[in-house]
Design an enzyme around this catalytic site. Structure first.
Site, mmCIF file in Angstrom:
data_model
loop_
_atom_site.group_PDB
_atom_site.id
_atom_site.type_symbol
_atom_site.label_atom_id
_atom_site.label_comp_id
_atom_site.label_asym_id
_atom_site.label_seq_id
_atom_site.Cartn_x
_atom_site.Cartn_y
_atom_site.Cartn_z
ATOM 1 C CB CYS A 116 19.302 37.934 17.731
ATOM 2 S SG CYS A 116 18.333 37.398 18.847
ATOM 3 C CG HIS A 121 27.978 33.473 24.070
ATOM 4 N ND1 HIS A 121 26.408 34.092 25.004
ATOM 5 C CD2 HIS A 121 26.846 33.825 22.374
ATOM 6 C CE1 HIS A 121 25.944 34.476 24.190
ATOM 7 N NE2 HIS A 121 26.114 34.004 22.541
ATOM 8 C CD GLU A 173 20.794 39.811 25.189
ATOM 9 O OE1 GLU A 173 21.378 39.890 23.750
ATOM 10 O OE2 GLU A 173 20.410 38.691 25.443
ATOM 11 C CB CYS A 219 20.353 35.922 26.766
ATOM 12 S SG CYS A 219 22.046 35.880 24.919
ATOM 13 N N GLY A 235 22.884 32.553 24.218
ATOM 14 C CA GLY A 235 23.484 32.221 25.580
ATOM 15 C C GLY A 235 23.288 31.071 25.903
HETATM 16 N N1 LIG Z 1 23.732 40.207 22.459
HETATM 17 C C1 LIG Z 1 23.802 39.337 21.392
HETATM 18 C C2 LIG Z 1 22.599 39.375 20.314
HETATM 19 C C3 LIG Z 1 21.590 39.458 20.987
HETATM 20 C C4 LIG Z 1 21.820 37.734 21.709
HETATM 21 C C5 LIG Z 1 20.439 37.245 22.578
HETATM 22 N N2 LIG Z 1 19.112 38.450 22.073
HETATM 23 C C6 LIG Z 1 19.948 36.046 21.876
HETATM 24 O O1 LIG Z 1 18.576 35.751 22.287
HETATM 25 O O2 LIG Z 1 20.297 35.002 20.681
HETATM 26 C C7 LIG Z 1 25.452 39.958 20.820
HETATM 27 O O3 LIG Z 1 25.716 40.840 20.729
HETATM 28 O O4 LIG Z 1 25.888 38.844 20.459
#
Ligand SMILES: N[C@H](CCC[C@H](N)C(=O)O)C(=O)O
Length: 277
Positions: free
Chosen positions: A74, A151, A200, A209, A212
């Site tokens: 994250c 991703h 997400e 994100c 992301g």
């Molecule tokens: N939903 C993402 C985790 C949080 C990613 C996002 N909040 C960031 O800042 O990288 C996943 O399941 O891989």
């Protein structure tokens, strides 16, 4: 005994941070994480972050999405805990050991090296991840990148014209992605600038994100659309992503502490307790 927390965010992607580095906390499972994350019946956040002692780094960061799923990376939360730590930190995560460094332009994080092979995303079967022969309505020809977490990235004319509430969950849960997937729709606006929206995995549409932004920047660089340092502007604001010559992805951006509070673990189905470690 009440449990203290710190509410934080990175460009509006928000977190409840629990710190068990000095004081053991009752066990956090996916049910407790999703109860705390619930914006109607809980405190509310996109991800619950749990800090624990680590034998590999300065501390360990565990990441639970709002649906309770525990995940590998994250980006925004890594900056947030870097701010909380207040000095350079080696942070152990399921996705590897990350380095966060506070600086006057925000927090920089070395997010590791990207992976592109179909079985490292992962996909359910072999496929060219650079230009995938799949599509969902107007979202076609994506690229897939793993930056600790998975991703898929679609390049479009206007990310804000995409029906993310419909297409996001459809793609997130497609059987092509055995561990589900984070869904990115991006537009390249200059050799050093992009705009991005992210549905997400396990959290839905967020204001930002970090992983992301990293995955999307790398995907655009792989396709020759942008240079190796690019500003990615999400609904919550900009992140600067650099793909260093040594292969490391470096993300730089802000992190914010919103407020501190406490809750009764019994309100979230957690056992009481918690003793000094
Ligand atoms: N939903 C993402 C985790 C949080 C990613 C996002 N909040 C960031 O800042 O990288 C996943 O399941 O891989």
């Amino acid at each position: 005994m009440r449990i203290e927390f710190t509410k934080m965010h990175g460009l509006g992607n928000d977190f409840i941070v629990l710190d068990a580095r000095e004081r053991a906390l009752p066990p956090i499972d996916s049910a407790a994480a999703s109860a705390l994350a619930d914006r109607h019946t809980g405190i509310g956040c996109d991800q619950l972050i749990l800090l624990e002692p680590s034998s590999e780094g300065d501390f360990r960061m565990r990441i639970f999405n709002a649906d309770g799923s525990e995940v590998e990376a994250c980006g925004n939360a890594t900056r947030a805990v870097g701010l909380l730590h207040g000095q350079p930190a080696r942070i152990e995560t399921l996705g590897g050991l990350l380095h966060a460094s506070p600086s006057d332009s925000g927090i920089s994080v070395e997010m590791g090296k990207p992976r592109f092979d179909w079985d490292r995303i992962p996909l359910a079967y072999a496929m060219d991840t650079h230009s995938m022969p799949v599509g969902w309505d107007e979202l076609t020809d994506p690229i897939a990148v793993n930056v600790g977490n998975p991703h898929v990235i679609f390049f479009v004319a206007d990310p804000y014209a995409v029906e993310m509430d419909r297409l996001g969950p459809l793609i997130e849960t497609d059987p092509l992605f055995p561990e589900r997937i984070n869904v990115n729709v991006a537009a390249v606006t200059a050799r050093d600038a992009m705009t991005l929206r992210v549905w997400e995995r396990g959290a839905g549409l967020t204001r930002a994100c970090g992983t992301g932004a990293c995955a999307t920047a790398i995907g655009a660089m792989k396709r020759g659309l942008v240079d190796r340092r690019v500003t990615v502007t999400l609904p919550g604001g900009p992140l600067v992503i650099e793909w260093r010559e040594d292969g490391e992805i470096v993300m730089t951006g802000p992190a914010t502490e919103s407020f501190r509070g406490s809750f009764d673990p019994a309100d979230y189905g957690m056992p009481a307790g918690g003793t000094k470690v």
